[in-house]
Design an enzyme around this catalytic site. Structure first.
Site, PDB file in Angstrom:
ATOM      1  N   ASP A 100       0.856  -1.188   0.000  1.00 52.53           N
ATOM      2  CA  ASP A 100       0.000   0.000   0.000  1.00 52.53           C
ATOM      3  C   ASP A 100       0.890   1.236   0.000  1.00 52.53           C
ATOM      4  O   ASP A 100       1.613   1.501   0.965  1.00 52.53           O
ATOM      5  CB  ASP A 100      -0.906  -0.021   1.234  1.00 52.53           C
ATOM      6  CG  ASP A 100      -2.024   1.002   1.160  1.00 52.53           C
ATOM      7  OD1 ASP A 100      -2.125   1.700   0.129  1.00 52.53           O
ATOM      8  OD2 ASP A 100      -2.804   1.103   2.126  1.00 52.53           O
ATOM      9  N   ASP A 105      -2.654   2.457  -6.242  1.00 53.65           N
ATOM     10  CA  ASP A 105      -1.679   2.552  -5.152  1.00 53.65           C
ATOM     11  C   ASP A 105      -1.623   1.341  -4.222  1.00 53.65           C
ATOM     12  O   ASP A 105      -0.962   1.389  -3.187  1.00 53.65           O
ATOM     13  CB  ASP A 105      -1.939   3.813  -4.321  1.00 53.65           C
ATOM     14  CG  ASP A 105      -3.311   3.823  -3.672  1.00 53.65           C
ATOM     15  OD1 ASP A 105      -4.128   2.945  -4.001  1.00 53.65           O
ATOM     16  OD2 ASP A 105      -3.562   4.708  -2.841  1.00 53.65           O
ATOM     17  N   GLU A 106      -2.285   0.247  -4.556  1.00 54.98           N
ATOM     18  CA  GLU A 106      -2.176  -0.931  -3.700  1.00 54.98           C
ATOM     19  C   GLU A 106      -2.385  -2.210  -4.498  1.00 54.98           C
ATOM     20  O   GLU A 106      -3.057  -2.224  -5.527  1.00 54.98           O
ATOM     21  CB  GLU A 106      -3.147  -0.866  -2.524  1.00 54.98           C
ATOM     22  CG  GLU A 106      -4.602  -0.807  -2.905  1.00 54.98           C
ATOM     23  CD  GLU A 106      -5.515  -0.808  -1.688  1.00 54.98           C
ATOM     24  OE1 GLU A 106      -5.233  -1.547  -0.717  1.00 54.98           O
ATOM     25  OE2 GLU A 106      -6.525  -0.083  -1.718  1.00 54.98           O
TER      26      GLU A 106
END
Length: 355
Positions: free
Chosen positions: A11, A106-107
């Site tokens: 993350d 983003d993860e």
């Protein structure tokens, strides 16, 4: 018996805002947010930790955020930049496993159960990924390592920003007892309120109820709650993209000093690759063979050849050619196939090789 899974959740820390602070250093340590114009009823996409101290959060109306912090610096969304960074990071993740499931820019989840990188340690893999992201992109990431996706995601949030946490299989039962139910996958504010009405605040509270009762009370979600409260989550990591390759690799405790030493370990790699291809079942056919060598100075080279079948002789030639590029001891050796990107699928007939 299936091996205990090793799942990593990566993350990125306040991803969009972190990119803005990297690209515009004068913004460092100032409260900034990325989002739409307040005059156009915009909302906050993300903000840095300095802004979060004022109570600013993602999805908050920009106008309200500016009321909470008059010094807030609002940056426009540069989606093309964020997508480019995300693509780079995703490419880096696939160096460790084909089983990468992006959740957003983003993860992502990684299943590294079968990875031999970093001596097969999921903890070391996560540490190396985070270090490489920072070294190459000047961005920080947090990581969670656990036997399943739900726990890995919980763990990645435990030591944010720029930290990681491991939940070992033998620690799962004890870990979940004091875990607030709001941390469970699928439990939002409304479900938390319903559980609270039953005086269920932690997983220990939830464990007191039978699956039959939870099914009656919450429908199919009851089964999910019953399992998550016990640290059970059998969801697989599902790669979003079509599989493009199948490979195996090994990092050796002692460097392989010459090409002969590399060729000596090829039979073991070949056997593992054949087994992995067999497990893949029907695939779209072989397009290329390739080998990867990482030398003891951490430089690496990949060499490939167009071939429609697995061929030991060709792999031997590729290893020799790859080694000749630097002529240095080899710390990692990998072999693999690239698959045809067609809609027709076939079962690969593996050669009976005299190894």
């Amino acid at each position: 018996m299936n091996p205990i899974r090793k799942i990593i959740h990566i993350d990125m820390d306040c991803f969009y805002a972190a990119i803005e602070m990297r690209d515009f250093p004068e913004l460092a340590n100032k409260p900034i947010a990325v989002g739409g114009d307040a005059k156009r009823r915009g909302v906050i996409a993300t903000c840095n930790y300095a802004a979060r101290q004022f109570g600013i959060r993602s999805a908050m109306p920009t106008a309200h955020a500016l009321k909470l912090c008059r010094e807030l610096i609002l940056r426009p969304v540069r989606m093309d930049v964020y997508q480019k960074e995300s693509q780079y990071i995703r490419s880096l993740l696939t160096e460790y496993t084909d089983l990468v499931e992006p959740l957003s820019l983003d993860e992502a989840y990684l299943d590294v159960t079968e990875s031999t990188q970093c001596q097969g340690s999921a903890t070391w893999i996560a540490e190396e990924i985070r270090a490489r992201i920072y070294q190459t992109r000047q961005l920080t990431a947090s990581a969670g390592i656990a036997p399943n996706k739900s726990l890995a995601k919980i763990a990645s949030d435990w030591h944010k920003p720029n930290g990681q946490m491991v939940i070992r299989p033998e620690d799962v039962s004890a870990f979940v007892l004091d875990l607030p139910v709001r941390k469970l996958f699928g439990v939002g504010p409304k479900m938390e309120e319903k559980l609270g009405a039953l005086n269920i605040k932690t997983c220990a509270d939830l464990q007191r109820y039978s699956v039959e009762y939870l099914l009656q009370k919450f429908g199919t979600m009851g089964q999910r709650l019953y399992e998550l409260a016990r640290g059970i989550d059998n969801r697989p990591v599902n790669p979003e993209r079509i599989r493009k390759s199948i490979s195996v690799e090994e990092t050796y405790p002692k460097d392989l000093p010459n090409s002969e030493a590399c060729l000596a370990v090829l039979p073991d790699l070949m056997a593992r690759l054949e087994a992995r291809i067999q497990r893949a079942g029907k695939i779209s056919g072989i397009h290329n063979l390739f080998v990867k060598l990482k030398f003891n100075d951490f430089q690496q080279t990949t060499i490939e050849r167009v071939m429609d079948k697995l061929d030991l002789i060709v792999l031997r030639q590729l290893i020799q050619e790859g080694f000749a590029r630097r002529g240095m001891p080899v710390r990692l050796l990998g072999i693999g196939i690239k698959l045809k990107q067609e809609n027709t699928y076939q079962s690969i007939q593996l050669p009976l090789l005299d190894l």
